[in-house]
Enzyme design. Structure first.
Site: not given
Length: 213
Positions: A88, A136, A141, A174
């Site tokens: 992440h 992502e 983010i 988003g």
């Protein structure tokens, strides 16, 4: 099946006692696979919710042994955790660690949603055949502009790249409403990765339903 991963991060709204309350209110969706990724200290409560699937937010490539502060796949599986996010944007890893962790997870039958920030990373890591590639872009983010609006052409290309390896694509960053979800699906994504838009909402279940139903 459409997959939704809700990353609870370390938000106070879904931490500790609030985590139990948050998960207790979640509805069951017949046509959606819902996965919850709690903060690490809340994973031990996962066994209380037999009808909910849980991912860790991170995992390491070590097993049992002298590995202070590491998170072993074997330990997670003992608690009923079936998979993990990996790489992440808030917990980035080097390429060697990504490769070794994905391979170990595959050996143990443990799912990995491998996060990438670019088309180049999607190309590099889709060949590993993780359970999911989650796209992502870091700059979106937590914001109000969805990835499906800002970077639709990249989503389409990543879907094509991962499709050749048989890896489903999730999109995040988003995602706030059903229109964002519909755009993502129209571009070929097979699910979404969401966080603050649900977790920090005054009514998380209503927000989740607005994305799914």
């Amino acid at each position: 099946m459409f997959t939704v991963i809700v990353n609870l991060k370390n938000y106070a709204e879904a931490n500790g006692k609030n985590f139990v309350e948050f998960v207790s209110k979640l509805p069951k969706y017949d046509s959606v696979r819902l996965i919850i990724a709690p903060a690490i200290l809340d994973l031990h409560n996962a066994h209380e919710f037999r009808n909910v699937e849980f991912f860790s937010q991170h995992v390491d490539d070590v097993g049992y042994g002298p590995y202070t502060g590491h998170i072993a796949i074997e330990s997670l599986m003992n608690y009923g955790i079936i998979g993990s996010l990996l790489n992440h944007s808030e917990r980035r890893l080097g390429e060697d660690k990504i490769i070794s962790t994905v391979k170990k997870a595959q050996m143990l039958g443990f799912e990995i949603a491998l996060c990438v920030e670019s088309m180049e990373e999607a190309k590099r890591y889709s060949a590993l055949k993780p359970s999911f590639i989650a796209y992502e872009p870091k700059e979106l983010i937590g914001g109000n502009v969805s990835v499906s609006t800002a970077k639709p052409e990249i989503i389409s290309e990543i879907v094509d790249i991962c499709g050749t390896e048989g890896v489903p694509v999730l999109v995040g960053a988003g995602i706030k409403n059903r229109q964002d979800v519909r755009k993502s699906l129209d571009l070929g994504a097979q699910g979404i990765l969401v966080s603050s838009g649900v977790v920090k909402s005054p009514d998380p279940v209503r927000s989740l339903n607005s994305l799914i139903k």
